[in-house]
Scaffold this motif. Structure first.
Motif, PDB file in Angstrom:
ATOM      1  N   SER A  70       0.808  -1.170  -0.048  1.00 29.10           N
ATOM      2  CA  SER A  70      -0.039   0.004  -0.205  1.00 29.10           C
ATOM      3  C   SER A  70       0.975   1.011  -0.070  1.00 29.10           C
ATOM      4  CB  SER A  70      -0.868  -0.060   1.415  1.00 29.10           C
ATOM      5  OG  SER A  70      -0.341   0.072   2.354  1.00 29.10           O
ATOM      6  N   ASP A  71       0.210   2.342  -0.215  1.00 25.56           N
ATOM      7  CA  ASP A  71       1.140   3.642  -0.190  1.00 25.56           C
ATOM      8  C   ASP A  71       1.696   3.759   1.157  1.00 25.56           C
ATOM      9  OD1 ASP A  71       1.915   6.063  -0.634  1.00 25.56           O
ATOM     10  OD2 ASP A  71       0.326   7.126  -1.955  1.00 25.56           O
ATOM     11  N   ALA A  73       2.767   6.384   2.383  1.00 23.99           N
ATOM     12  CA  ALA A  73       2.539   7.917   2.883  1.00 23.99           C
ATOM     13  C   ALA A  73       1.328   7.598   4.094  1.00 23.99           C
ATOM     14  CB  ALA A  73       2.167   8.740   1.746  1.00 23.99           C
ATOM     15  N   GLY A  74       0.576   6.578   3.901  1.00 23.39           N
ATOM     16  CA  GLY A  74      -0.239   6.478   4.905  1.00 23.39           C
ATOM     17  C   GLY A  74      -0.084   5.302   5.973  1.00 23.39           C
ATOM     18  N   TRP A  75       1.052   4.912   6.055  1.00 24.35           N
ATOM     19  CA  TRP A  75       1.660   3.938   7.184  1.00 24.35           C
ATOM     20  C   TRP A  75       1.458   4.858   8.552  1.00 24.35           C
ATOM     21  CZ3 TRP A  75       6.155   0.632   4.619  1.00 24.35           C
ATOM     22  CH2 TRP A  75       5.676   0.085   3.404  1.00 24.35           C
ATOM     23  N   ARG A  76       1.059   3.888   9.374  1.00 21.66           N
ATOM     24  CA  ARG A  76       1.094   4.680  10.705  1.00 21.66           C
ATOM     25  C   ARG A  76       1.487   3.483  11.714  1.00 21.66           C
ATOM     26  NH1 ARG A  76       0.608   8.075   7.962  1.00 21.66           N
ATOM     27  NH2 ARG A  76      -1.087   9.739   7.654  1.00 21.66           N
ATOM     28  N   PRO A  79       4.943   4.549  11.119  1.00 17.32           N
ATOM     29  CA  PRO A  79       5.116   5.419   9.860  1.00 17.32           C
ATOM     30  C   PRO A  79       6.489   5.173   9.309  1.00 17.32           C
ATOM     31  CG  PRO A  79       5.093   6.635  11.714  1.00 17.32           C
ATOM     32  CD  PRO A  79       5.129   5.343  12.281  1.00 17.32           C
ATOM     33  N   TRP A  85       9.234   7.014   0.720  1.00 17.48           N
ATOM     34  CA  TRP A  85       8.288   6.672   0.048  1.00 17.48           C
ATOM     35  C   TRP A  85       8.321   6.350  -1.344  1.00 17.48           C
ATOM     36  CZ3 TRP A  85       4.599  11.137   1.855  1.00 17.48           C
ATOM     37  CH2 TRP A  85       4.510  10.961   3.567  1.00 17.48           C
ATOM     38  N   THR A 190     -11.803   6.916  -0.831  1.00 18.51           N
ATOM     39  CA  THR A 190     -10.273   7.514  -0.880  1.00 18.51           C
ATOM     40  C   THR A 190      -9.330   6.835  -1.671  1.00 18.51           C
ATOM     41  OG1 THR A 190      -8.661   7.311   1.285  1.00 18.51           O
ATOM     42  CG2 THR A 190      -9.971   5.206   0.532  1.00 18.51           C
ATOM     43  N   TYR A 192      -6.117   4.657  -3.237  1.00 15.88           N
ATOM     44  CA  TYR A 192      -5.173   3.586  -2.902  1.00 15.88           C
ATOM     45  C   TYR A 192      -3.894   3.541  -3.815  1.00 15.88           C
ATOM     46  CZ  TYR A 192      -9.168   2.050   0.155  1.00 15.88           C
ATOM     47  OH  TYR A 192     -10.154   1.828   0.904  1.00 15.88           O
ATOM     48  N   THR A 207      -2.356   3.408  -8.970  1.00 19.20           N
ATOM     49  CA  THR A 207      -3.328   4.088  -7.937  1.00 19.20           C
ATOM     50  C   THR A 207      -4.898   3.974  -8.467  1.00 19.20           C
ATOM     51  OG1 THR A 207      -3.115   6.131  -8.999  1.00 19.20           O
ATOM     52  CG2 THR A 207      -1.591   5.708  -7.552  1.00 19.20           C
ATOM     53  N   LEU A 212     -13.797   3.797   1.271  1.00 21.61           N
ATOM     54  CA  LEU A 212     -12.946   3.658   2.538  1.00 21.61           C
ATOM     55  C   LEU A 212     -13.378   2.459   3.371  1.00 21.61           C
ATOM     56  CD1 LEU A 212     -10.811   4.823   4.454  1.00 21.61           C
ATOM     57  CD2 LEU A 212     -12.587   5.935   5.578  1.00 21.61           C
TER      58      LEU A 212
END
Length: 261
Positions: A70-71, A73-76, A79, A85, A190, A192, A207, A212
């Motif tokens: 997955s992108d 940029a959205g990893w938490r 992170p 990226w 959203t 992806y 993409t 969502l």
């Protein structure tokens, strides 16, 4: 307290039959092997028990999601630095249904994915694997923008009047509820991204936009569904198991989300 004897493929099959699973069923399974207790043969024996009950006319389906693809940029959790990226997007091996392992969906899906005759859908994040008579129908034509929507294995199971089986886990892992999200008149959308495998082995970053996936209220939704009584509850090994018709579940969830979100 130690269980008196190990569970076996035979004893688990008896539990599944008592719950109501039947030959010829198409069933999507979410499971916690730890909750089942000690099984002689471990995960392999659990899969064998399911297939023994379903028989040659039945179909076993599992999620083989690869949400690590997955992108970034959205990893938490955790992170990664922004300077990573582009490297991740450009250098990650593309999703390959035959080689890319599932992630964060448990041990049993990996066993099913590698089972003789298993087929897997080609969605780079939300793939499913299936074994049995309807496997081809379940996994084919899994569109990129329909990861959990109508043109996904979830939609195919709905059309086949399949069932959902939760073994030792709750509705927060009940993937079919995401189909109800996709059926809303105005679902929250959203963006992806994922790496896909190209012919010859190269990879490409793609993409797309899709509804969502939000499971934050699925436990509450599942509890409301259970109050309707349209499911069977029993024991599979040491685990509490829930067996329900997927079509009725999704129809209920579609209306519930419309009213309460």
């Amino acid at each position: 307290m130690t269980q008196r004897l190990p569970h076996t493929a035979r004893s688990l099959a008896a539990d599944l039959r008592a719950l109501g699973l039947a030959p010829g069923d198409t069933v999507l399974v979410h499971s916690s092997l730890r909750a089942i207790g000690f099984v002689a043969g471990l995960a392999q024996a659990v899969v064998q028990a399911l297939l023994d009950v379903l028989g040659p006319a039945g179909t076993l389906v599992v999620p083989t999601h690869t949400t690590f693809n997955s992108d970034p940029a959205g990893w938490r959790n955790p992170p990664v630095p922004p300077e990573w990226w582009p490297v991740i997007r450009e250098q990650s091996p593309g999703f390959d249904p035959a080689r890319t392992p599932s992630w964060w969906v448990g041990t049993l899906p990996e066993i099913v994915r590698k089972w003789p005759g298993a087929l897997r859908s080609d969605h780079p994040q939300m793939s499913f694997a299936a074994v049995g008579a309807q496997a081809g129908t379940v996994v084919r034509d899994h569109r990129l923008e329909e990861g959990l929507g109508e043109a996904s294995p979830l939609g195919a199971i709905y059309r086949l009047r399949g069932r959902v089986l939760l073994i030792g886990c709750s509705h927060d892992r009940n993937t079919s509820l995401h189909l109800a999200e996709c059926r809303q008149d105005r679902p929250v959308m959203t963006d992806y991204g994922a790496a896909v495998c190209l012919p010859g082995g190269a990879s490409r970053w793609v993409t797309w936009t899709a509804p969502l996936a939000d499971s934050s209220d699925f436990a509450k939704l599942g509890g409301a569904y259970e109050e309707s009584g349209a499911l069977a509850v029993g024991m599979v090994g040491d685990a509490v198991a829930r067996l329900m018709p997927q079509r009725e579940l999704v129809d209920f969830a579609t209306a519930w989300i419309r009213c309460f979100r």
